[in-house]
Scaffold this motif. Structure first.
Motif, PDB file in Angstrom:
ATOM      1  N   ASN A 153       0.836  -1.196   0.000  1.00 40.14           N
ATOM      2  CA  ASN A 153       0.000   0.000   0.000  1.00 40.14           C
ATOM      3  C   ASN A 153       0.876   1.254   0.000  1.00 40.14           C
ATOM      4  N   LEU A 154       1.123   1.750  -1.173  1.00 39.58           N
ATOM      5  CA  LEU A 154       1.977   2.921  -1.345  1.00 39.58           C
ATOM      6  C   LEU A 154       1.355   4.179  -0.749  1.00 39.58           C
ATOM      7  N   HIS A 163       4.661  12.568   2.972  1.00 41.04           N
ATOM      8  CA  HIS A 163       4.998  13.044   1.629  1.00 41.04           C
ATOM      9  C   HIS A 163       3.755  13.615   0.963  1.00 41.04           C
ATOM     10  N   THR A 164       3.924  14.707   0.229  1.00 39.45           N
ATOM     11  CA  THR A 164       2.788  15.303  -0.472  1.00 39.45           C
ATOM     12  C   THR A 164       2.591  14.676  -1.849  1.00 39.45           C
ATOM     13  N   LYS A 165       3.649  14.113  -2.416  1.00 39.11           N
ATOM     14  CA  LYS A 165       3.557  13.508  -3.745  1.00 39.11           C
ATOM     15  C   LYS A 165       3.896  12.025  -3.678  1.00 39.11           C
ATOM     16  N   ILE A 166       3.080  11.214  -4.328  1.00 43.45           N
ATOM     17  CA  ILE A 166       3.310   9.772  -4.362  1.00 43.45           C
ATOM     18  C   ILE A 166       4.636   9.457  -5.052  1.00 43.45           C
ATOM     19  N   ARG A 171      10.176   7.112  -5.046  1.00 43.38           N
ATOM     20  CA  ARG A 171      11.623   7.359  -5.110  1.00 43.38           C
ATOM     21  C   ARG A 171      12.276   7.058  -3.757  1.00 43.38           C
ATOM     22  N   TYR A 172      11.621   7.470  -2.686  1.00 50.14           N
ATOM     23  CA  TYR A 172      12.148   7.287  -1.334  1.00 50.14           C
ATOM     24  C   TYR A 172      12.316   5.813  -0.990  1.00 50.14           C
ATOM     25  N   LEU A 173      11.338   5.006  -1.376  1.00 47.93           N
ATOM     26  CA  LEU A 173      11.381   3.572  -1.081  1.00 47.93           C
ATOM     27  C   LEU A 173      12.235   2.800  -2.078  1.00 47.93           C
ATOM     28  N   GLY A 174      12.574   3.448  -3.189  1.00 46.76           N
ATOM     29  CA  GLY A 174      13.368   2.768  -4.202  1.00 46.76           C
ATOM     30  C   GLY A 174      12.584   1.686  -4.919  1.00 46.76           C
ATOM     31  N   ILE A 175      11.306   1.924  -5.123  1.00 45.02           N
ATOM     32  CA  ILE A 175      10.441   0.934  -5.760  1.00 45.02           C
ATOM     33  C   ILE A 175      10.748   0.863  -7.251  1.00 45.02           C
ATOM     34  N   ASP A 176      10.846  -0.357  -7.747  1.00 45.42           N
ATOM     35  CA  ASP A 176      11.057  -0.542  -9.178  1.00 45.42           C
ATOM     36  C   ASP A 176      10.093  -1.607  -9.703  1.00 45.42           C
ATOM     37  N   VAL A 177      10.242  -1.965 -10.952  1.00 49.46           N
ATOM     38  CA  VAL A 177       9.338  -2.926 -11.587  1.00 49.46           C
ATOM     39  C   VAL A 177       9.370  -4.272 -10.865  1.00 49.46           C
ATOM     40  N   ASP A 178      10.546  -4.690 -10.401  1.00 49.14           N
ATOM     41  CA  ASP A 178      10.643  -5.975  -9.693  1.00 49.14           C
ATOM     42  C   ASP A 178       9.778  -5.990  -8.438  1.00 49.14           C
TER      43      ASP A 178
END
Length: 189
Positions: A153-154, A163-166, A171-178
């Motif tokens: 749950n982002l 954070h005001t922007k998703i 970027r903060y969590l370093g989320i990528d396609v994987d």
């Protein structure tokens, strides 16, 4: 230098065990609250007693206005944290309006972010980690990352971090396609 990675659960537990064995009540309260609150170092050290406690009892939820971005962020305090912070309040006889983590030099002022960073570095060294590889943001990032990994749950993590922007949270969590694929693989229809 890049992003400092979140700590792993076993590393957190190792820190807690070491500070408990050493009877470092402040360090236990500070490390627990850093994890639960997910606050930046400047906001964590600026906490006052009345931000987290009412009539000597640590609240299960608290909220503070973030200095960097302005919005109010809410956070939970686990039972473990409430106990640690409660013991700290009793030991130091801290009262409403006083810094939660006062300076040893001037009790009316909180510890500095530099002092907090040095404490964290000492905790990391004690458990055998490179203190240069992690920082105060590692603690802020730890529970947020665990929450995301467990729930996917982002939006919830965005709210918890204030954070005001998703996009900032991604970027903060370093989320990528994987990461997205791992979450999708857990969903069966």
């Amino acid at each position: 230098m890049g992003h400092k990675p979140p700590l792993k659960a076993k590393e957190i537990w190792s820190i807690w065990v070491r500070v408990q064995v050493a009877h470092r009540i402040r360090d236990l309260a500070l490390s627990n609250l850093a994890l639960d609150s997910k606050l930046r170092a400047c906001d964590l050290v600026a906490l006052r007693v009345d931000d987290v406690a009412l009539n000597g009892r640590v609240r299960p939820r608290a909220s503070v206005i973030q200095r960097k971005t302005g919005p109010t962020v809410q956070f939970e305090t686990t039972e473990h944290t409430r106990e640690a912070v409660g013991r700290w309040l009793e030991k130091k006889e801290l009262h409403k309006g006083e810094p939660l983590f006062p300076s040893r030099i001037n009790r009316a002022r909180p510890i500095t972010t530099g002092q907090y960073a040095r404490l964290l570095a000492s905790w990391l060294r004690v458990i055998g980690l490179d203190s240069l590889a992690s920082g105060t943001h590692s603690l802020r990032r730890t529970k947020a990352s665990m929450t995301y990994r467990r729930t996917g749950n982002l939006r919830a993590v965005q709210l918890l971090l204030g954070h005001t922007k998703i996009k900032s949270t991604v970027r903060y969590l370093g989320i990528d396609v994987d990461d997205a694929l791992l979450i999708a693989e857990q969903v069966e229809i």
